[in-house]
Write a protein that holds these residues in place. Structure first.
Motif, short mmCIF file in Angstrom:
data_model
loop_
_atom_site.label_atom_id
_atom_site.label_comp_id
_atom_site.label_asym_id
_atom_site.label_seq_id
_atom_site.Cartn_x
_atom_site.Cartn_y
_atom_site.Cartn_z
N ILE A 1 1.19 -1.11 -0.20
CA ILE A 1 -0.29 0.23 0.07
C ILE A 1 0.89 1.70 -0.01
N GLY A 2 2.07 0.80 0.24
CA GLY A 2 3.19 2.25 0.17
C GLY A 2 3.35 2.80 -1.52
N LYS A 3 2.74 2.00 -2.22
CA LYS A 3 3.05 2.04 -3.28
C LYS A 3 2.40 3.60 -4.25
N PHE A 4 0.72 3.25 -3.28
CA PHE A 4 -0.40 3.99 -3.65
C PHE A 4 0.00 5.42 -3.34
N GLN A 5 -0.15 6.85 -4.19
CA GLN A 5 0.14 7.64 -4.11
C GLN A 5 -0.87 8.74 -2.82
N VAL A 6 -1.43 8.26 -3.72
CA VAL A 6 -2.56 8.69 -1.94
C VAL A 6 -2.25 9.08 -0.62
N LEU A 7 -1.89 7.19 -0.87
CA LEU A 7 -0.94 7.31 1.02
C LEU A 7 0.38 7.93 1.36
N GLN A 8 0.88 7.67 0.10
CA GLN A 8 2.61 8.75 0.57
C GLN A 8 2.19 9.87 1.02
N HIS A 9 0.85 10.97 0.27
CA HIS A 9 0.78 11.85 0.40
C HIS A 9 0.47 11.89 2.47
N ARG A 10 -0.65 11.22 2.05
CA ARG A 10 -0.82 11.47 3.80
C ARG A 10 0.38 10.90 4.58
N MET A 11 1.18 10.01 4.48
CA MET A 11 2.15 10.27 4.71
C MET A 11 3.03 11.18 5.14
N VAL A 12 3.70 12.12 3.77
CA VAL A 12 4.30 13.16 4.04
C VAL A 12 4.14 13.53 4.34
N ASP A 13 2.35 14.01 5.15
CA ASP A 13 2.15 15.39 6.18
C ASP A 13 1.92 14.47 7.54
N MET A 14 1.49 13.23 7.69
CA MET A 14 2.64 12.81 8.89
C MET A 14 3.52 12.85 9.32
N PHE A 15 4.69 13.25 8.61
CA PHE A 15 6.28 12.98 8.26
C PHE A 15 5.81 15.28 8.66
N MET A 16 5.32 16.15 8.18
CA MET A 16 5.75 16.60 8.22
C MET A 16 4.89 17.40 9.53
#
Length: 376
Positions: free
Chosen positions: A273-288
């Motif tokens: 699921i980490g390859k799905f771009q929409v989930l990547q965006h959400r995890m980037v938001d978590m990191f930010m």
């Protein structure tokens, strides 16, 4: 500016990280949370042996002469281990208040024993209706003959059941709303007239509501001077916010890292699921949100240590940031883990509960946003 850690601070960080990795396995933590005591006395002794109980205290009282920067470094790591030991209540709320408000004799009697793990403390200051404003304390401490008589109720006293000594804030003069007239009394929790009603908090800690009914204490029980505790209490509560802020930042880091790792192994439609771009965006938001919180924490700590005029605004800003970011990161972590994120068997939900409770401690987002607005 140079934000790198000193050699001693890096050693403190490394020792805490190693301890968490070795001693804070989730299953072990969960079992400890559900015991009657709510913490591990064996691990508390390890805290003393590792020198973590004496970090913020002066060397003349058995401490290492550390600052809130050292506390931040330590608590960021301990926050990753779902710490339930009474470190906050004993070291910051209790010990630091003794160091700031107590007489020289009281400091010599209490702090060395605290640093060795011999004394646990709890600060009983919050009351229903006080709304996290120290000056609104209404509990009374009236002089009667040679003694003071304490009457009133305190609520959500952290780690009260584990405490050997209670630091009880009462009004010895003036009326609720006055900053002057507050006095701190050192009270034995087993004393006649003291009734503790303990309960677990949502995140695994324990707290208690305490009723004081005609509790007589001698003048020697007064911490420092009468009527003068307001400034010391305000300073200790600022340090407590920094402490839970560091705890929260460590928790946020672990949550976003755990979620990223999970997304690499959990497959859907034959693809991680980490390859799905929409989930990547959400995890980037978590990191930010995590990075922003870490930056605000560092700013608040440095403003406090350096004595900047805007320290109150920085502290409230920190509490607002960790409250909002903690909710965002916690919700995303639970959702990205799917159904198992809601289960009791996974640590993600416990960390989310910790962040939620940290938001409520010492004033929530709305409380500190209001304070911040008044200072702008």
């Amino acid at each position: 500016m140079d934000f790198s850690l000193s050699e001693e601070q890096q050693m403190l960080k490394d020792s805490a990280a190693k301890w968490v990795k070795k001693e804070c396995q989730f299953e072990q933590r969960r079992k400890i949370m559900h015991t009657k005591e709510g913490y591990s006395d064996a691990q508390w002794k390890q805290f003393a042996e590792l020198g973590w109980l004496c970090v913020p205290f002066s060397e003349q009282y058995g401490g290492i002469g550390g600052s809130m920067v050292d506390v931040m470094v330590l608590l960021e790591e301990l926050g990753k281990g779902l710490m339930v030991e009474p470190w906050l209540s004993t070291v910051i709320l209790g010990g630091r208040l003794v160091e700031l408000q107590g007489s020289e004799q009281q400091k010599q009697e209490i702090l060395p024993s605290l640093c060795e793990g011999g004394i646990k403390m709890a600060l009983a200051y919050n009351e229903i209706g006080a709304r996290q404003q120290v000056e609104n304390i209404a509990m009374t401490g009236e002089l009667s003959g040679d003694d003071y008589v304490l009457n009133g109720k305190k609520t959500v006293v952290l780690s009260a059941e584990a405490a050997d000594q209670l630091l009880v804030v009462a009004r010895t003069s003036g009326k609720p709303g006055d900053s002057a007239g507050l006095t701190v009394f050192v009270v034995d929790p087993s004393q006649q007239g003291v009734t503790l009603s303990g309960y677990p908090t949502m995140d695994g800690y324990r707290a208690a509501d305490i009723e004081f009914d005609q509790v007589r204490v001698p003048p020697s029980a007064i911490l420092g001077q009468t009527h003068t505790a307001y400034e010391s209490l305000e300073q200790v509560l600022m340090e407590a916010i920094i402490t839970v802020g560091a705890d929260a930042v460590g928790t946020m880091e672990l949550l976003y890292q755990t979620t990223v790792e999970y997304s690499k192994t959990r497959k859907q439609f034959g693809t991680p699921i980490g390859k799905f771009q929409v989930l990547q965006h959400r995890m980037v938001d978590m990191f930010m949100h995590y990075e922003q919180s870490k930056s605000v924490l560092l700013m608040a700590v440095l403003h406090y240590v350096e004595g900047f005029d805007e320290v109150n605004k920085s502290i409230s800003g920190l509490k607002v940031q960790i409250g909002k970011a903690g909710r965002k990161i916690g919700q995303e972590a639970v959702q990205l883990h799917g159904g198992m994120g809601m289960t009791d068997e996974l640590d993600v939900g416990y960390y989310f509960k910790r962040l939620t409770c940290i938001d409520a401690l010492f004033g929530n987002v709305d409380h500190h946003l209001s304070k911040y607005a008044e200072m702008v």
